[in-house]
Design a protein around this motif. Sequence first.
Motif, short mmCIF file in Angstrom:
data_model
loop_
_atom_site.label_atom_id
_atom_site.label_comp_id
_atom_site.label_asym_id
_atom_site.label_seq_id
_atom_site.Cartn_x
_atom_site.Cartn_y
_atom_site.Cartn_z
N VAL A 1 0.84 -1.20 0.00
CA VAL A 1 0.00 0.00 0.00
C VAL A 1 0.88 1.25 0.00
CG1 VAL A 1 -1.66 1.33 1.37
CG2 VAL A 1 -1.97 -1.13 1.07
N PHE A 2 1.94 1.23 0.78
CA PHE A 2 2.86 2.37 0.81
C PHE A 2 3.48 2.59 -0.56
CE2 PHE A 2 7.14 4.09 1.29
CZ PHE A 2 6.85 5.30 1.90
N ASP A 3 3.85 1.51 -1.24
CA ASP A 3 4.45 1.65 -2.56
C ASP A 3 3.46 2.23 -3.56
OD1 ASP A 3 6.93 1.27 -4.04
OD2 ASP A 3 5.73 -0.11 -5.27
N VAL A 4 2.20 1.84 -3.45
CA VAL A 4 1.17 2.42 -4.32
C VAL A 4 1.06 3.93 -4.05
CG1 VAL A 4 -1.31 2.49 -4.80
CG2 VAL A 4 -0.15 0.30 -4.61
N ALA A 5 1.07 4.30 -2.77
CA ALA A 5 1.00 5.73 -2.41
C ALA A 5 2.20 6.49 -2.97
CB ALA A 5 0.94 5.88 -0.89
N LYS A 6 3.38 5.90 -2.85
CA LYS A 6 4.60 6.53 -3.36
C LYS A 6 4.55 6.66 -4.88
CE LYS A 6 8.47 4.41 -3.83
NZ LYS A 6 9.72 3.70 -3.79
N TYR A 7 4.08 5.63 -5.54
CA TYR A 7 3.97 5.64 -7.00
C TYR A 7 3.02 6.75 -7.46
CZ TYR A 7 2.95 3.95 -11.71
OH TYR A 7 2.78 3.85 -13.07
N ARG B 1 5.32 15.07 -10.50
CA ARG B 1 5.60 15.34 -11.92
C ARG B 1 4.43 15.98 -12.64
NH1 ARG B 1 8.96 10.21 -14.04
NH2 ARG B 1 10.78 10.61 -12.78
N GLY B 2 3.23 15.65 -12.24
CA GLY B 2 2.05 16.22 -12.88
C GLY B 2 1.93 15.78 -14.32
N SER B 3 1.68 16.73 -15.18
CA SER B 3 1.44 16.41 -16.59
C SER B 3 2.71 16.52 -17.43
CB SER B 3 0.37 17.35 -17.15
OG SER B 3 0.81 18.68 -17.04
N GLU B 4 3.84 16.60 -16.78
CA GLU B 4 5.11 16.70 -17.48
C GLU B 4 5.31 15.47 -18.38
OE1 GLU B 4 9.32 15.57 -15.44
OE2 GLU B 4 8.27 17.30 -14.68
N ARG B 5 5.80 15.70 -19.55
CA ARG B 5 5.97 14.62 -20.54
C ARG B 5 7.06 13.66 -20.08
NH1 ARG B 5 8.79 13.30 -24.85
NH2 ARG B 5 7.84 12.73 -26.82
N ARG B 6 6.77 12.34 -20.18
CA ARG B 6 7.73 11.32 -19.80
C ARG B 6 8.07 10.47 -21.01
NH1 ARG B 6 4.65 11.93 -15.13
NH2 ARG B 6 2.92 10.62 -15.70
N SER B 7 9.30 10.01 -21.04
CA SER B 7 9.72 9.14 -22.13
C SER B 7 9.21 7.73 -21.86
CB SER B 7 11.24 9.13 -22.26
OG SER B 7 11.82 8.50 -21.13
N ALA B 8 9.20 6.91 -22.89
CA ALA B 8 8.74 5.53 -22.75
C ALA B 8 9.63 4.75 -21.79
CB ALA B 8 8.71 4.85 -24.12
N SER B 9 10.92 4.98 -21.83
CA SER B 9 11.82 4.24 -20.94
C SER B 9 11.61 4.65 -19.48
CB SER B 9 13.28 4.46 -21.34
OG SER B 9 13.63 5.81 -21.21
N GLU B 10 11.34 5.91 -19.25
CA GLU B 10 11.09 6.38 -17.89
C GLU B 10 9.80 5.77 -17.33
OE1 GLU B 10 11.04 10.66 -15.56
OE2 GLU B 10 11.03 10.60 -17.74
N ALA B 11 8.76 5.71 -18.15
CA ALA B 11 7.50 5.10 -17.74
C ALA B 11 7.69 3.61 -17.48
CB ALA B 11 6.44 5.32 -18.80
N ARG B 12 8.47 2.95 -18.32
CA ARG B 12 8.73 1.52 -18.14
C ARG B 12 9.47 1.26 -16.84
NH1 ARG B 12 13.09 -1.54 -19.15
NH2 ARG B 12 14.07 0.07 -20.40
N ARG B 13 10.47 2.05 -16.55
CA ARG B 13 11.23 1.86 -15.31
C ARG B 13 10.35 2.09 -14.09
NH1 ARG B 13 15.46 4.36 -18.20
NH2 ARG B 13 14.81 6.39 -17.43
N SER B 14 9.52 3.11 -14.14
CA SER B 14 8.64 3.42 -13.02
C SER B 14 7.63 2.30 -12.79
CB SER B 14 7.91 4.74 -13.30
OG SER B 14 7.05 5.06 -12.27
N LEU B 15 7.01 1.83 -13.85
CA LEU B 15 6.04 0.74 -13.73
C LEU B 15 6.71 -0.56 -13.30
CD1 LEU B 15 3.08 -0.02 -14.03
CD2 LEU B 15 3.54 -0.56 -16.42
N THR B 16 7.91 -0.81 -13.78
CA THR B 16 8.64 -2.01 -13.40
C THR B 16 8.97 -2.00 -11.91
OG1 THR B 16 9.57 -2.24 -15.60
CG2 THR B 16 10.73 -3.35 -13.82
N LYS B 17 9.41 -0.86 -11.42
CA LYS B 17 9.74 -0.73 -10.00
C LYS B 17 8.49 -0.97 -9.15
CE LYS B 17 11.73 2.62 -6.82
NZ LYS B 17 12.15 4.00 -6.66
N PHE B 18 7.38 -0.38 -9.56
CA PHE B 18 6.12 -0.54 -8.84
C PHE B 18 5.67 -2.01 -8.85
CE2 PHE B 18 1.45 -0.71 -9.36
CZ PHE B 18 1.10 -0.36 -8.07
#
Length: 171
Positions: free
Chosen positions: A59-65, A73-90
């Motif tokens: 639950v804490f990790d979901v909150a952090k994510y 970050r808000g609506s700031e544009r993210r690259s595909a690799s950055e999104a992949r790393r973030s989702l992988t970590k989560f």
Amino acid sequence: MTYLTRLVFGAASLVLLLAAAALVGFGVKDALQGIGRPDHSGADAVLDVLGYVIVAIAVFDVAKYIFEDEVRRGSERRSASEARRSLTKFLSTIVIALFLEALVVVFKTAREDVALLVYPTALLIAAVLVLVGLGAFQRFSASVEEKVGDDDEAEERKDAVKRRARPAAKS
């Protein structure tokens, strides 16, 4: 609207964080009470605390994510690799929590009724399937990144040039 969205996601993150802390607190409280009772074994109390803590970590990790990706970050544009790393970590944290929870349930069930080991086994299988799905996601997204990576880099360079040109145009 962006600030309202960030506020809502921030509040949701805070509620999840508080819920995770409450889970740990209630788990420890229940364990301390369980250890003092003669009809409840200390090992069961410790396994219960482990279950609470594992769920609290997820639950804490979901909150952090949510906080990192939606509030900070808000609506700031993210690259595909950055999104992949973030989702992988989560997802890695979720998979670890699933495996740990499955092990706790296996130990608890094996002590009480071996015939019920089908349910913890199903949880272990589900964790393995999530892990295999994460591996497939990694594989497919990495190959897409290789194909699209040059396009993303070119767009980022164009955006940087535009940002640098704006202050000069205002002067």
